[in-house]
Design a protein around this motif. Structure first.
Motif, PDB file in Angstrom:
ATOM      1  N   THR A  36       0.819  -1.214   0.000  1.00 25.05           N
ATOM      2  CA  THR A  36       0.000   0.000   0.000  1.00 25.05           C
ATOM      3  C   THR A  36       0.849   1.258   0.000  1.00 25.05           C
ATOM      4  N   THR A  42      -2.612   2.515  -6.988  1.00 33.61           N
ATOM      5  CA  THR A  42      -2.859   1.449  -7.960  1.00 33.61           C
ATOM      6  C   THR A  42      -4.082   0.625  -7.572  1.00 33.61           C
ATOM      7  N   VAL A  43      -4.573  -0.135  -8.553  1.00 35.20           N
ATOM      8  CA  VAL A  43      -5.709  -1.024  -8.306  1.00 35.20           C
ATOM      9  C   VAL A  43      -5.331  -2.107  -7.299  1.00 35.20           C
ATOM     10  N   LEU A  44      -4.067  -2.584  -7.378  1.00 40.28           N
ATOM     11  CA  LEU A  44      -3.603  -3.611  -6.455  1.00 40.28           C
ATOM     12  C   LEU A  44      -3.679  -3.128  -5.015  1.00 40.28           C
ATOM     13  N   ALA A  46      -5.482  -0.691  -3.764  1.00 38.80           N
ATOM     14  CA  ALA A  46      -6.883  -0.493  -3.378  1.00 38.80           C
ATOM     15  C   ALA A  46      -7.557  -1.822  -3.062  1.00 38.80           C
ATOM     16  N   HIS A  47      -7.249  -2.844  -3.881  1.00 41.62           N
ATOM     17  CA  HIS A  47      -7.826  -4.172  -3.654  1.00 41.62           C
ATOM     18  C   HIS A  47      -7.330  -4.761  -2.332  1.00 41.62           C
ATOM     19  N   VAL A  48      -6.025  -4.645  -2.084  1.00 41.11           N
ATOM     20  CA  VAL A  48      -5.442  -5.167  -0.845  1.00 41.11           C
ATOM     21  C   VAL A  48      -6.090  -4.523   0.371  1.00 41.11           C
ATOM     22  N   LYS A  49      -6.255  -3.203   0.310  1.00 41.39           N
ATOM     23  CA  LYS A  49      -6.806  -2.496   1.466  1.00 41.39           C
ATOM     24  C   LYS A  49      -8.290  -2.794   1.655  1.00 41.39           C
ATOM     25  N   ALA A  50      -9.064  -2.740   0.576  1.00 41.87           N
ATOM     26  CA  ALA A  50     -10.516  -2.893   0.690  1.00 41.87           C
ATOM     27  C   ALA A  50     -10.925  -4.334   0.980  1.00 41.87           C
ATOM     28  N   VAL A  51     -10.315  -5.277   0.268  1.00 40.55           N
ATOM     29  CA  VAL A  51     -10.749  -6.672   0.371  1.00 40.55           C
ATOM     30  C   VAL A  51     -10.070  -7.401   1.521  1.00 40.55           C
ATOM     31  N   TRP A  52      -8.765  -7.212   1.670  1.00 44.24           N
ATOM     32  CA  TRP A  52      -8.013  -7.996   2.636  1.00 44.24           C
ATOM     33  C   TRP A  52      -7.842  -7.291   3.983  1.00 44.24           C
TER      34      TRP A  52
END
Length: 420
Positions: A36, A42-44, A46-52
């Motif tokens: 992060t 980046t999309v990565l 954002a995905h790491v923070k939101a999903v995981w």
């Protein structure tokens, strides 16, 4: 009947799993934190923070904490009733019971005070960042239980316990129900602790994914502060009681009690150590059975100085990490709550972590931070259990001396071969 060897193996297996979960959560959390930081837009990331980070791991940690919190009120309620009833029989609390109870509560209050003083001076939570007085006599116990007002629950539990002692047959029937309920609560705690490694993994991953590796330093400071407080209490408080009231050499006393301390350290259970402690205080130290048979089991239920020390240091640690400034009234509440809650702490591994949430809630601190303490708690649990057993034996020796039920010849004589 449960096999103690099987229980010990299960405890050790859970310990190893928690340690593995702690290390794995730390490394994964730091890795996610770096992702992060390195690619913030980046999309990565954002995905790491939101999903995981804010999704799966945060949810997993919250479920584990909720399971612990839901057990707090019934566990303390039934354990405390049983603990109060254990301090007396029939229609009254005996002189021996009152004297023992006073010493146990007094040493616990001293323990939590020492812990708070050291924690405030050392400030183990400095550098960590987690984000952002009540009346003890309840007017509505159902409301107090629903709101988690544990001081009120504790006071009501004590009153119920005293009422049972004065209620003859009806009291004994109610006590039997409370003992069964207490056994059920302890079993539920054991079951919840089976998923502790997963809860720890989620909680630790979430924290380090949000804060980074710099959070490790205050965590080590917390561990060192607890260990220092345990040593000070053992040397200063117990040493003084043994030297001036029991009138024995503290070092010789510890030497003769050493097998029980080692067993307590390895099992992290005051209850499991009761048979060994009883045998040693009678055969190697010189306490008459009339005292030892009463004070040692009672101490395993009521005397939790090591747990109180952990709760005091942990509360200051979490308050500092959360940016909360504790005032004098908060420290008074911590001392009262930790002292009284220790009476309702089960004599089984890690039960003190459940009642820690009581102390945190009383001063408005996040119970979720228990996950950090849990990750390093097993070693501290072993140390504080040894301290608890030492405290049980110390108070037993003091009471025996004051009741003239002490055999100095046994204490001065050679250590029995069966006890060596």
């Amino acid at each position: 009947m449960s096999n103690p060897n099987v229980l010990t193996r299960n405890q050790h297996t859970t310990t190893y799993r928690i340690l593995i979960a702690l290390v794995a959560g730390l490394f994964l959390g730091v890795l996610l934190f770096q992702i992060t930081i390195a690619w913030p837009d980046t999309v990565l990331a954002a995905h790491v923070k939101a999903v995981w980070i804010d999704g799966i791991f945060k949810w997993g940690g919250e479920v584990f904490i909720r399971l612990l919190k839901v057990l707090v009120v019934p566990l303390v309620f039934f354990s405390l009733i049983c603990g109060v009833c254990a301090s007396g029989s029939g229609h009254h609390v005996t002189r021996l019971g009152l004297r023992t109870l006073v010493y146990y509560l007094l040493t616990t209050a001293i323990a939590i005070t020492i812990a708070l003083l050291l924690a405030v001076c050392i400030d183990p939570g400095q550098g960590a960042d987690l984000g952002s007085a009540q009346d003890i006599f309840p007017s509505n116990i159902i409301q107090a239980m629903a709101q988690g007002s544990m001081l009120q629950v504790i006071v009501f539990s004590i009153l119920v316990g005293l009422g049972i002692l004065h209620s003859a047959g009806a009291g004994q029937r109610i006590l039997a129900v409370c003992e069964d309920a207490n056994t059920l609560m302890l079993r539920l705690v054991t079951l919840v602790m089976q998923i502790a490694p997963y809860g720890v993994f989620c909680l630790v991953t979430t924290v380090f994914a949000s804060k980074g590796v710099e959070f490790v330093v205050p965590l080590f400071a917390y561990v060192l502060t607890v260990v220092l407080a345990l040593l000070v209490h053992a040397g200063l408080t117990y040493g003084s009681l043994l030297l001036f009231l029991a009138r024995v050499n503290p070092l010789r006393f510890i030497q003769r009690l050493f097998p029980a301390l080692i067993f307590a350290f390895s099992t992290a259970s005051s209850a499991a150590t009761i048979p060994i402690t009883l045998r040693l205080v009678e055969k190697a130290i010189g306490v008459r059975n009339a005292v030892a048979a009463f004070t040692i089991p009672l101490g395993a239920t009521l005397n939790m100085d090591g747990t109180a020390i952990m709760q005091g240091v942990a509360t200051v640690f979490i308050a500092s990490a959360a940016g909360v400034d504790l005032v004098f009234s908060d420290y008074v509440i911590i001392i009262l709550t930790a002292t009284l809650a220790s009476v309702g702490t089960a004599a089984v591994p890690s039960a003190g972590l459940v009642t820690l949430s009581i102390v945190l809630l009383q001063v408005g601190l996040p119970a979720e931070a228990i996950g950090l303490i849990l990750g390093v708690d097993r070693l501290l649990d072993m140390l504080r259990t040894a301290l608890n057993v030492l405290g049980d034996a110390t108070v037993t020796a003091v009471v025996a001396r004051q009741e003239n039920l002490w055999d100095q010849a046994v204490f001065d004589g050679p250590t029995p071969k069966s006890e060596a």
